[in-house]
Design a protein around this motif. Structure first.
Motif, short mmCIF file in Angstrom:
data_model
loop_
_atom_site.label_atom_id
_atom_site.label_comp_id
_atom_site.label_asym_id
_atom_site.label_seq_id
_atom_site.Cartn_x
_atom_site.Cartn_y
_atom_site.Cartn_z
N LEU A 186 102.75 -106.21 25.73
CA LEU A 186 101.48 -105.48 25.79
C LEU A 186 101.75 -103.98 25.88
O LEU A 186 102.85 -103.56 26.26
N PRO A 187 100.77 -103.14 25.57
CA PRO A 187 101.01 -101.68 25.49
C PRO A 187 101.39 -101.04 26.82
O PRO A 187 100.99 -101.49 27.89
N LEU A 188 102.16 -99.97 26.72
CA LEU A 188 102.48 -99.10 27.85
C LEU A 188 101.38 -98.05 27.97
O LEU A 188 100.89 -97.54 26.95
N VAL A 189 101.00 -97.70 29.19
CA VAL A 189 99.92 -96.72 29.36
C VAL A 189 100.33 -95.52 30.21
O VAL A 189 99.57 -94.55 30.32
N THR A 190 101.55 -95.53 30.77
CA THR A 190 101.98 -94.40 31.60
C THR A 190 103.49 -94.31 31.55
O THR A 190 104.19 -95.33 31.42
N LEU A 191 104.04 -93.09 31.62
CA LEU A 191 105.48 -92.90 31.59
C LEU A 191 105.86 -91.67 32.39
O LEU A 191 105.05 -90.78 32.63
N THR A 192 107.13 -91.62 32.79
CA THR A 192 107.70 -90.44 33.42
C THR A 192 109.19 -90.37 33.10
O THR A 192 109.85 -91.41 32.94
N TRP A 193 109.72 -89.17 32.97
CA TRP A 193 111.15 -88.96 32.74
C TRP A 193 111.85 -88.93 34.10
O TRP A 193 111.39 -88.26 35.03
N ILE A 194 112.98 -89.63 34.22
CA ILE A 194 113.77 -89.56 35.45
C ILE A 194 115.04 -88.75 35.25
O ILE A 194 115.66 -88.32 36.21
N SER A 195 115.41 -88.54 34.01
CA SER A 195 116.51 -87.64 33.67
C SER A 195 116.32 -87.23 32.22
O SER A 195 115.38 -87.68 31.55
N GLU A 196 117.20 -86.40 31.72
CA GLU A 196 117.08 -85.94 30.34
C GLU A 196 117.31 -87.08 29.34
O GLU A 196 116.93 -86.98 28.18
N GLU A 197 117.91 -88.17 29.79
CA GLU A 197 118.24 -89.27 28.90
C GLU A 197 117.67 -90.61 29.38
O GLU A 197 118.17 -91.66 29.00
N SER A 198 116.63 -90.57 30.21
CA SER A 198 116.09 -91.83 30.73
C SER A 198 114.59 -91.69 31.02
O SER A 198 114.15 -90.67 31.56
N ILE A 199 113.84 -92.72 30.66
CA ILE A 199 112.39 -92.76 30.83
C ILE A 199 112.00 -94.07 31.50
O ILE A 199 112.59 -95.12 31.21
N ILE A 200 111.02 -94.01 32.39
CA ILE A 200 110.42 -95.22 32.93
C ILE A 200 108.97 -95.26 32.46
O ILE A 200 108.23 -94.28 32.61
N ALA A 201 108.59 -96.38 31.86
CA ALA A 201 107.24 -96.54 31.33
C ALA A 201 106.68 -97.89 31.77
O ALA A 201 107.42 -98.85 31.94
N ALA A 202 105.38 -97.94 31.96
CA ALA A 202 104.74 -99.18 32.42
C ALA A 202 103.33 -99.26 31.86
O ALA A 202 102.79 -98.28 31.34
N GLY A 203 102.74 -100.45 31.99
CA GLY A 203 101.38 -100.62 31.49
C GLY A 203 100.87 -102.02 31.70
O GLY A 203 100.97 -102.58 32.79
N HIS A 204 100.37 -102.62 30.63
CA HIS A 204 99.68 -103.90 30.74
C HIS A 204 100.60 -105.08 31.00
O HIS A 204 100.11 -106.18 31.28
N ASP A 205 101.91 -104.90 30.91
CA ASP A 205 102.83 -106.00 31.21
C ASP A 205 103.24 -106.04 32.68
O ASP A 205 104.10 -106.83 33.06
#
Length: 407
Positions: free
Chosen positions: A254-273
């Motif tokens: 299911l789609p992701l609706v929010t994200l944030t960068w934790i480093s220049e080479e890493s992202i955490i994203a979350a949403g409907h799952d």
């Protein structure tokens, strides 16, 4: 590697949350027109104050860490800046709202302070973004509008570290980078990969959602040289404007609706799952590396989360659970199935029991975030250790991630 800290703030959805600088307090909107401020007391959170000024549902909250000001936006087409001032009668510190002249005729959908905290951006359904700065003569916040070429509701915004550039994702299936330079507020920015001359409303980049989904969330990397955005076509895109190169990770979840960068080479994203996914990469390529939640361990331990089951579920339907478990998990029994007695029949094998609406840095500095916080429709606030990454399994709820492709 520590276990997630899980708190239930209410039995209603958390629309938005934002912490103060030392993380001793958090401001949340519990799907209402009020802001609830919770204070940390041991291992729990206690509601201490209620900020009431909006007439309709609050859509977004942002708490400035240095100036200690809270800005809120709502469906009543207004935004307010809240600042602590001493009460004239009692001497106690109270939160006092200051009016913002947005000049929009549709709901305000998202709000974000700039890095220097001298202005903020308010996204709206009026096909415009209000860039707000303080007017000391009128003692209020005034706005200038970014309009062209936005064709639909703006769903999210994020500031570049230089305090001038602004990324925006909207329902016209575009992610854009604008210049929000205000002459009397900003210093002239130095040249970057996004351009050199940056008068107000300059379009520095425009990127389409690959399969035509509206863009839910956008975010600049800590350096500001990379842009990430996630859209309703269940994809996340990482843009390197210098190339230009756009990496697209298409998923079958299911789609992701929010994200944030934790480093220049890493992202955490979350949403409907209902779980935060971790993506990693660089200019050579990007990939999904895992999840901060581990549905398989929750499944093995016979539980779907921590604490009491939430009455708020994605769908409280036995028929829905039957098909969901057969399709996503290959299960016909156990927790989460309609054959299980009790309240667990509608629970998921994840800590969050419904859509995650917000993910924010919780601990660390930009470029080296060690913990993040999430809030969701299930009324839970969860703090995660970003180093506790579980690999995506070949089966189960997260296993469907294997169907992604890179282009």
């Amino acid at each position: 590697m520590s276990a997630p800290e899980v708190f239930t703030l209410g039995q209603t959805p958390i629309t938005s949350h934002s912490f103060n600088a030392d993380r001793s307090e958090v401001a949340v909107s519990l799907n209402s027109n009020d802001v609830q401020i919770f204070a940390r007391q041991g291992n729990d959170w206690k509601s201490t104050e209620t900020l009431s000024e909006h007439d309709k549902l609050i859509t977004s909250i942002d708490w400035a860490p240095n100036s200690n000001r809270i800005v809120t936006s709502a469906q009543d087409r207004n935004a307010y800046v809240w600042q602590q001032t001493p009460d004239a009668q009692t001497g106690h510190m109270i939160w006092k709202p200051t009016l913002v002249l947005l000049r929009i005729n549709r709901a305000a959908t998202y709000v974000k302070w700039s890095p220097n905290e001298d202005k903020f951006a308010v996204a709206s359904g009026a096909r415009a973004i209000a860039i707000c700065s303080f007017d000391p003569e009128g003692d209020w916040w005034v706005s200038r509008l970014l309009k062209k070429p936005i064709r639909s509701t703006v769903l999210s915004v994020d500031w570049h570290p230089n305090n001038v550039l602004l990324a925006a994702g909207s329902a016209d299936m575009k992610a854009r980078v604008f210049s929000a330079y205000i002459k009397d507020v900003d210093k002239r920015p130095s040249p970057s990969v996004w351009g050199e001359k940056l008068p107000f409303n300059t379009i520095c980049g425009e990127y389409s959602s690959p399969a035509g989904g509206w863009v839910h969330t956008v975010g600049f990397s800590p350096s500001g040289d990379v842009l990430a955005f996630a859209s309703h076509d269940s994809s996340i895109n990482i843009v390197y404007p210098g190339g230009p190169v756009v990496y697209n990770i298409r998923m079958t979840t299911l789609p992701l609706v929010t994200l944030t960068w934790i480093s220049e080479e890493s992202i955490i994203a979350a949403g409907h799952d209902c779980q935060p996914f971790v993506f990693s990469g660089n200019q050579s390529g990007w990939e999904l590396v895992g999840t901060l939640d581990d549905p398989s361990s929750n499944k093995a331990s016979g539980r779907s989360g921590f604490g009491a089951p939430s009455p708020v579920g994605r769908l409280q339907s036995s028929a829905f659970n039957t098909f969901r478990n057969a399709d996503s998990r290959g299960l016909s029994g156990g927790p989460g199935s309609p054959t299980t007695s009790g309240s667990t029949e509608s629970e998921l094998f994840t800590i969050h029991q419904n859509t995650i609406t917000n993910v924010r840095p919780y601990e660390g500095v930009p470029g080296a975030v060690s913990r993040v916080s999430t809030s969701g429709v299930d009324g839970k606030l969860v703090v995660w250790d970003v180093s506790a990454v579980s690999p995506v399994s070949a089966g189960g709820l997260a296993g469907k991630m294997g169907g992604m492709h890179l282009r």
